[in-house]
Scaffold this active site. Sequence first.
Site, short mmCIF file in Angstrom:
data_model
loop_
_atom_site.label_atom_id
_atom_site.label_comp_id
_atom_site.label_asym_id
_atom_site.label_seq_id
_atom_site.Cartn_x
_atom_site.Cartn_y
_atom_site.Cartn_z
N LYS A 60 -6.63 -10.69 3.00
CA LYS A 60 -5.21 -11.03 2.78
C LYS A 60 -5.06 -12.53 2.60
CE LYS A 60 -3.39 -7.15 5.35
NZ LYS A 60 -3.20 -6.63 6.68
N ASP A 80 5.79 -5.95 5.82
CA ASP A 80 5.14 -4.65 6.01
C ASP A 80 6.14 -3.50 5.87
OD1 ASP A 80 2.40 -4.35 6.50
OD2 ASP A 80 2.57 -5.23 8.51
N GLN A 102 -1.04 -7.53 12.23
CA GLN A 102 -2.04 -6.51 11.91
C GLN A 102 -2.07 -5.43 12.99
OE1 GLN A 102 -3.83 -6.40 9.05
NE2 GLN A 102 -4.87 -4.54 9.66
N1 GUN Z 1 -3.27 -1.66 9.64
C1 GUN Z 1 -3.64 -0.76 8.69
N2 GUN Z 1 -2.81 -0.83 7.62
C2 GUN Z 1 -1.91 -1.80 7.91
C3 GUN Z 1 -0.80 -2.33 7.18
O1 GUN Z 1 -0.47 -1.94 6.06
N3 GUN Z 1 -0.12 -3.32 7.83
C4 GUN Z 1 -0.45 -3.75 9.07
N4 GUN Z 1 0.30 -4.71 9.62
N5 GUN Z 1 -1.46 -3.28 9.76
C5 GUN Z 1 -2.19 -2.30 9.18
#
Ligand code: GUN
Length: 299
Positions: A55, A122, A99
């Site tokens: 990311k 998100d 996350q």
């Molecule tokens: N963990 C797995 N997929 C995601 C996501 O799309 N966003 C976040 N914040 N954590 C994740």
Amino acid sequence: MSEATIIDGKAFAEALRGRIGSEVSRLKADHDLTPGLAVVLVGEDPASQVYVRNKGKQTLEVGMNSYEHKLADDTAEETLLKLIEDLNNDDKVNGILVQLPLPDHINESAVLAAIDPAKDVDGFHVVNVGLLTTGDDKAMVPCTPWGCLMMLKDQLGSLSGKKAVVLGRSNIVGKPMAALLLKESCTVTIAHSRTRDLADECRAADILVAAVGRPEMVPGDWIKPGATVIDVGINRIDAPEKGEGKTRLVGDVDFTSAVKVAGAITPVPGGVGPMTIACLLRNTLAATCLQKGLNVPEV
Ligand code: GUN
């Protein structure tokens, strides 16, 4: 029967990131603005570390600012909440992503609720969940299902009237995916571990989205001939054929048998995965524009 079209999520995401990068340059030139994305990682989960690293890298590549906050596994919930409050109040930060999963001692709902909905790239805050389920265009849409929807629309055009089955009921993928498909006028079934006659449910689907996190669970004979199959699973399994201790990634769908039946299918890797980060960058761009009272560019 001919084999399915392989949907190239990697190329799709690359093109999308290219368009996002152009809009970021325009924002800088016209308004002296650079979107900023803060990513918070608590603990040392290896898969999460890889996601966060990717990311950060791709955020910088499209010309945005990336702020990474790595906290120890035993970080107190109130320390995390204080960090989120600081990020909410930081003008340089337009998007915040915590996350998941979080360590067990931290209340995930409380953390997600603490994020300013306007910075919730998100789309996990209840305000954004509510906006999405009421069909409001102002919702921040969760990245993985949104990437799936983009690929489906690219492949099929209008989804109206199609029967869609979403396998999995998570807050991150299954539920928002179902909401998005419903908004596109699909007839939607959410199937899960307690669903009776799971194979028959799947066989009825024009669109099958598998998001259960179980390696190769969906065999080809669960798939309606010609259906479009989106495989969200990313599962690491042992691959002794590659050598001792080696592993490989597989989806929730048994690709080898499914590709012979489906009309189109996403591979793993190279399908849904790359689209998720591209959609996150798109959400960060949109959040920045909305916070500054600018029109959100179509990308
Ligand atoms: N963990 C797995 N997929 C995601 C996501 O799309 N966003 C976040 N914040 N954590 C994740």
